[in-house]
Design a protein around this motif. Structure first.
Motif, short mmCIF file in Angstrom:
data_model
loop_
_atom_site.label_atom_id
_atom_site.label_comp_id
_atom_site.label_asym_id
_atom_site.label_seq_id
_atom_site.Cartn_x
_atom_site.Cartn_y
_atom_site.Cartn_z
N ILE A 42 0.77 -1.12 0.11
CA ILE A 42 -0.06 -0.15 -0.03
C ILE A 42 0.96 1.39 -0.03
O ILE A 42 0.57 2.03 -0.88
N ARG A 43 1.96 1.39 0.72
CA ARG A 43 2.97 2.56 0.76
C ARG A 43 3.49 2.51 -0.52
O ARG A 43 3.62 3.58 -0.90
N LEU A 44 3.99 1.69 -1.23
CA LEU A 44 4.55 1.52 -2.31
C LEU A 44 3.66 2.13 -3.55
O LEU A 44 4.00 2.81 -4.33
N LEU A 45 2.37 1.63 -3.36
CA LEU A 45 1.38 2.30 -4.53
C LEU A 45 0.98 3.67 -4.42
O LEU A 45 0.53 4.60 -5.08
N GLY A 46 1.36 4.13 -2.94
CA GLY A 46 0.92 5.69 -2.62
C GLY A 46 -0.62 5.94 -2.94
O GLY A 46 -1.66 5.22 -2.19
N GLU A 47 -1.04 6.98 -3.83
CA GLU A 47 -2.55 7.37 -4.05
C GLU A 47 -2.96 6.66 -5.20
O GLU A 47 -4.03 7.14 -5.56
N HIS A 48 -2.60 5.57 -5.90
CA HIS A 48 -2.84 4.90 -6.60
C HIS A 48 -4.31 4.36 -6.51
O HIS A 48 -4.87 3.91 -5.46
N PRO A 49 -5.15 4.71 -7.57
CA PRO A 49 -6.68 4.35 -7.30
C PRO A 49 -6.79 2.75 -6.95
O PRO A 49 -7.94 2.43 -6.29
N LEU A 50 -5.95 1.85 -7.32
CA LEU A 50 -6.22 0.62 -6.91
C LEU A 50 -6.16 0.60 -5.04
O LEU A 50 -6.68 -0.69 -4.68
N THR A 51 -5.58 1.38 -4.42
CA THR A 51 -5.52 1.37 -3.21
C THR A 51 -6.79 1.79 -2.45
O THR A 51 -7.16 1.83 -1.14
N SER A 52 -7.82 2.24 -3.25
CA SER A 52 -9.01 2.73 -2.62
C SER A 52 -10.34 1.91 -3.05
O SER A 52 -10.32 1.65 -4.25
#
Length: 256
Positions: A42-52
């Protein structure tokens, strides 16, 4: 988001099982908790839509529009394809990113630095073989997190400082998220000690959670130990009243 939804219970269940299988989350009784691996992703992806979850909500909303004739399947699938292509291109840039491995302090046996690697925590590296001390991550369907490994190492170090040789490391509280061969989750205390071959091994520190030795030898092991063969709970004896009732029933059946 309120009217969008995030899929059906059936699809949510399959997604949760997939996240557990790849080691991003684990069960803690009826709760689900993120693993160190999941948090790093999650930290690596940052604000990418995949994390929401909002992304899934938007897709569900569009499916609802299609159902009522306010959107088209071809337009929706075209946007999905575009999103997938762009996401793969973005993630491809992360191939060379190295996630920093945890350092757990000096080895309680030889004093070299213990570092996390893909399969465990050990004092050896490409340049230094160390003393062979290692804690394997996989244990009864669970990946032991850094915090648990640290506790075992510090407990072992304290044991050796008290003059115990080779010493034993123990967790103070039960560790959650283990899975038995029957598929049940359970929790148990752990201990770290040397086996007869001189290798360090993490085992369950409760008698009910350990298999008979003959079963362990015959069964395939998960990492450095196998899960209990039962339900992951202390065996319960039938109540005395129930045993007495069953006995009377058998007696009447014989006399009848």
């Amino acid at each position: 988001m309120k009217d969008s939804g995030i899929g059906t219970p059936a699809t949510r269940a399959s997604i949760i099982e997939r996240l557990i299988d790849v080691g991003y989350i684990e069960r803690d009784g009826r709760a689900l908790t993120a693993t160190d691996k999941g948090i790093q992703v999650i930290r690596l992806l940052g604000e990418h839509p995949l994390t929401s979850a909002e992304l899934t909500g938007k897709w569900e909303h569009r499916l609802g529009l299609i159902e009522h004739g306010d959107d088209t399947r071809s337009g929706f699938m075209g946007d999905i394809g575009k999103f997938t292509t762009e996401t793969v291109q973005e993630l491809d840039k992360l191939k060379g990113v190295q996630i920093e491995r945890a350092k757990l302090g000096p080895c309680p046996v030889c004093g070299r630095e213990i570092v996390e690697n893909r399969k465990g925590y050990s004092c050896w590296s490409k340049d230094d073989p160390g003393c062979g001390f290692v804690i394997w991550k996989r244990k009864a369907g669970k990946s032991l997190p850094v915090a648990v490994a640290k506790e075992l190492i510090e407990s072992l170090r304290a044991s050796r400082e008290r003059g115990e040789d080779p010493g034993v490391g123990r967790t103070e509280k039960p560790v959650t998220g283990f899975r038995s061969r029957a598929g049940r989750t359970f929790r148990a205390k752990l201990k770290l000690e040397q086996n007869e071959e001189g290798k360090w091994r993490v085992d369950f520190d409760e008698d009910w959670a350990r298999e008979p030795r003959e079963e362990q030898a015959a069964a395939p092991q998960d990492g450095d130990g196998a899960a209990p063969d039962g339900d992951g709970a202390k065996p319960a004896e039938a109540p005395a009243k129930a045993r007495s009732t069953n006995g009377r029933r058998r007696s009447r059946a014989r006399t009848g």
